[in-house]
Motif scaffolding. Structure first.
Motif, PDB file in Angstrom:
ATOM      1  N   MET A  96       1.200  -1.186  -0.054  1.00 33.70           N
ATOM      2  CA  MET A  96      -0.341  -0.125  -0.175  1.00 33.70           C
ATOM      3  C   MET A  96       0.595   1.315  -0.210  1.00 33.70           C
ATOM      4  SD  MET A  96      -3.394  -0.837   1.798  1.00 33.70           S
ATOM      5  CE  MET A  96      -4.602   0.663   1.184  1.00 33.70           C
ATOM      6  N   ALA A  97       2.014   1.654   0.608  1.00 34.76           N
ATOM      7  CA  ALA A  97       3.038   2.429   0.534  1.00 34.76           C
ATOM      8  C   ALA A  97       2.554   2.879  -1.100  1.00 34.76           C
ATOM      9  CB  ALA A  97       4.421   2.181   1.069  1.00 34.76           C
ATOM     10  N   ARG A  98       3.317   2.474  -1.916  1.00 32.92           N
ATOM     11  CA  ARG A  98       3.213   2.709  -3.833  1.00 32.92           C
ATOM     12  C   ARG A  98       1.973   3.493  -3.966  1.00 32.92           C
ATOM     13  NH1 ARG A  98       4.735  -1.239  -8.649  1.00 32.92           N
ATOM     14  NH2 ARG A  98       2.633  -0.732  -8.905  1.00 32.92           N
ATOM     15  N   LEU A  99       0.955   2.927  -3.514  1.00 37.29           N
ATOM     16  CA  LEU A  99      -0.485   3.129  -3.853  1.00 37.29           C
ATOM     17  C   LEU A  99      -0.580   4.002  -2.898  1.00 37.29           C
ATOM     18  CD1 LEU A  99      -3.387   2.027  -4.588  1.00 37.29           C
ATOM     19  CD2 LEU A  99      -3.853   1.526  -2.317  1.00 37.29           C
ATOM     20  N   VAL A 100      -0.448   4.859  -2.561  1.00 35.52           N
ATOM     21  CA  VAL A 100      -0.602   5.900  -1.475  1.00 35.52           C
ATOM     22  C   VAL A 100      -0.336   6.761  -1.969  1.00 35.52           C
ATOM     23  CG1 VAL A 100      -1.088   7.239   0.719  1.00 35.52           C
ATOM     24  CG2 VAL A 100      -1.470   4.283   1.128  1.00 35.52           C
ATOM     25  N   THR A 101       1.019   6.702  -2.372  1.00 34.71           N
ATOM     26  CA  THR A 101       2.536   7.419  -3.029  1.00 34.71           C
ATOM     27  C   THR A 101       1.042   8.086  -4.271  1.00 34.71           C
ATOM     28  OG1 THR A 101       4.412   6.572  -1.935  1.00 34.71           O
ATOM     29  CG2 THR A 101       4.526   8.026  -4.159  1.00 34.71           C
ATOM     30  N   ASP A 102       1.575   7.042  -5.179  1.00 33.55           N
ATOM     31  CA  ASP A 102       0.547   7.338  -6.046  1.00 33.55           C
ATOM     32  C   ASP A 102      -0.283   8.001  -6.443  1.00 33.55           C
ATOM     33  OD1 ASP A 102       2.740   6.121  -7.319  1.00 33.55           O
ATOM     34  OD2 ASP A 102       1.804   4.166  -8.073  1.00 33.55           O
ATOM     35  N   PHE A 103      -1.492   7.595  -5.499  1.00 30.19           N
ATOM     36  CA  PHE A 103      -2.857   8.468  -5.359  1.00 30.19           C
ATOM     37  C   PHE A 103      -2.331   9.987  -5.046  1.00 30.19           C
ATOM     38  CE2 PHE A 103      -6.561   9.616  -2.500  1.00 30.19           C
ATOM     39  CZ  PHE A 103      -6.956   9.841  -3.625  1.00 30.19           C
ATOM     40  N   GLN A 104      -1.613   9.941  -4.466  1.00 31.66           N
ATOM     41  CA  GLN A 104      -1.213  11.445  -3.913  1.00 31.66           C
ATOM     42  C   GLN A 104      -0.938  12.450  -4.809  1.00 31.66           C
ATOM     43  OE1 GLN A 104      -0.205  11.139   0.707  1.00 31.66           O
ATOM     44  NE2 GLN A 104      -1.307  12.073   0.944  1.00 31.66           N
ATOM     45  N   ARG A 105      -0.244  11.553  -5.131  1.00 31.75           N
ATOM     46  CA  ARG A 105       1.092  12.244  -6.713  1.00 31.75           C
ATOM     47  C   ARG A 105      -0.170  12.797  -7.531  1.00 31.75           C
ATOM     48  NH1 ARG A 105       4.413   8.186  -8.226  1.00 31.75           N
ATOM     49  NH2 ARG A 105       6.034   9.640  -6.585  1.00 31.75           N
ATOM     50  N   ARG A 106      -1.108  11.980  -7.479  1.00 35.13           N
ATOM     51  CA  ARG A 106      -2.348  12.723  -8.643  1.00 35.13           C
ATOM     52  C   ARG A 106      -2.900  13.502  -7.924  1.00 35.13           C
ATOM     53  NH1 ARG A 106      -6.002   8.282 -11.586  1.00 35.13           N
ATOM     54  NH2 ARG A 106      -3.836   7.758 -12.762  1.00 35.13           N
ATOM     55  N   TYR A 107      -3.615  13.507  -6.363  1.00 37.72           N
ATOM     56  CA  TYR A 107      -4.310  14.188  -6.347  1.00 37.72           C
ATOM     57  C   TYR A 107      -3.300  15.016  -5.098  1.00 37.72           C
ATOM     58  CZ  TYR A 107      -8.048  11.466  -8.537  1.00 37.72           C
ATOM     59  OH  TYR A 107      -8.446  10.735  -9.638  1.00 37.72           O
ATOM     60  N   PRO A 108      -2.987  15.584  -4.315  1.00 39.34           N
ATOM     61  CA  PRO A 108      -2.432  16.386  -3.870  1.00 39.34           C
ATOM     62  C   PRO A 108      -3.082  17.088  -2.932  1.00 39.34           C
ATOM     63  CG  PRO A 108      -1.678  17.333  -5.927  1.00 39.34           C
ATOM     64  CD  PRO A 108      -2.447  15.675  -6.309  1.00 39.34           C
ATOM     65  N   LEU A 109      -3.873  17.076  -3.486  1.00 44.11           N
ATOM     66  CA  LEU A 109      -4.588  18.095  -1.645  1.00 44.11           C
ATOM     67  C   LEU A 109      -4.747  17.159  -1.084  1.00 44.11           C
ATOM     68  CD1 LEU A 109      -6.556  20.863  -4.206  1.00 44.11           C
ATOM     69  CD2 LEU A 109      -4.091  20.862  -3.029  1.00 44.11           C
ATOM     70  N   VAL A 110      -5.084  15.435  -0.886  1.00 44.62           N
ATOM     71  CA  VAL A 110      -6.162  15.251  -0.508  1.00 44.62           C
ATOM     72  C   VAL A 110      -5.243  14.710   0.429  1.00 44.62           C
ATOM     73  CG1 VAL A 110      -6.892  12.318  -0.238  1.00 44.62           C
ATOM     74  CG2 VAL A 110      -7.535  13.907  -2.497  1.00 44.62           C
TER      75      VAL A 110
END
Length: 305
Positions: A107-121
């Motif tokens: 999940m570390a990579r998942l969260v990193t990729d998600f926040q890279r796309r949605y930086p305000l979350v």
């Protein structure tokens, strides 16, 4: 008259308790709110509210109409929220609950990729193998593994979870390799405390019977510990490949009885059944769907034998 505006006025009067409070909530005049409700009653040819100088109350017809009107307005708001969200950046804190071993490995990579796309979350990821009450404990979403029973929650499949019986080459060289299910009675079994074997008539049931009759030599509520013990030669384990894939691909563990491999479990993202889903939650659900692949990437390097 706009039927939706009239419906909103009627619902506001019921929820706010009177015409004056409804007018304040809708930022309209009390006279216009009263006009909307009267016109709605005329169109429906039925009285929805009993009015006195002190209060208003629902008629029987009004009570029925109120429930349906609420659902219609929620659906409209939900649709508008989804369409509007396409032009907005999701933001806020996203609280996620996930199983310990899965989160540590995947999940570390998942969260990193998600926040890279949605930086305000902002993400608050809490790990636990127990089944949390996501509404009571304030989680937006939870990841769960298994064969989920029906509930009031919404569960969307994310990836199949393969479960295999395996052991180290060292253990098999010493104790022999099982060739049929009956051979399991003569082997050491490392038991995962949370493994649900109810109602199964296959490999699960054989291991359950062995555990009940003889007891396992090693029991733990953490799969990573059991995998490490199996690599050291402690016995057989039945574990998901998202934990054991590295050891299997490197040859530290070997799959046993592959012809009896159970049907895959599922990885699901679970969330409360709310009509107005926050944009941050909807974006995460869309993002994780298909993220790991099918079959997931951790199974790509595993061979059966």
């Amino acid at each position: 008259m706009d039927r939706i505006d009239a419906m909103r006025a009627f619902v506001a009067v019921v929820t706010e308790g009177n015409f004056s409070n409804a007018a304040n909530a809708l930022r309209l005049s009390p006279q216009l709110v009263s006009k909307y409700v009267s016109k709605l009653e005329d169109q429906l040819n039925t009285r929805l509210l009993n009015r006195t100088t002190r209060k208003v109350s629902l008629t029987e017809a009004g009570s029925h109409y109120f429930g349906h009107a609420q659902q219609i307005l929620l659906s409209i708001d939900d649709m508008e929220s989804q369409l509007g969200g396409l032009q907005q950046n999701p933001k806020g804190v996203l609280r996620i609950n996930a199983p310990v071993s899965f989160a540590l490995k995947h999940m570390a990579r998942l969260v990193t990729d998600f926040q890279r796309r949605y930086p305000l979350v902002k993400v608050d990821l809490q790990l636990s193998d127990r089944k949390v009450d996501i509404i009571e404990e304030g989680f937006d979403v939870a990841l769960r593994i298994g064969q989920l029973k029906s509930s009031s929650l919404v569960a969307k499949p994310v990836a199949p979870i393969r479960v295999v019986l395996c052991a180290s080459p060292q253990y098999l060289a010493t104790h022999g390799t099982p060739t049929q299910l009956a051979d399991l009675n003569h082997h050491r079994y490392l038991h995962y405390s949370y493994m649900n074997m109810e109602g199964r008539e296959d490999l699960y049931q054989c291991l359950k019977t062995k555990y009940m009759q003889q007891g396992s030599e090693f029991r733990s509520n953490n799969g990573d510990v059991l995998v490490d013990a199996a690599i050291a030669g402690a016995g057989l384990i039945l574990q998901p490949t998202f934990i054991a894939s590295t050891a299997l691909s490197s040859g530290k563990l070997v799959i046993v009885l592959p012809e009896f491999e159970p049907e895959p479990l599922g990885l699901y993202v679970v969330y409360a059944h709310r009509k107005l889903l926050p944009h941050k939650v909807r974006c995460f659900i869309d993002f994780i769907e298909g993220y790991y692949g099918s079959p997931p990437y951790w199974d790509e390097s595993i061979t059966t034998r």
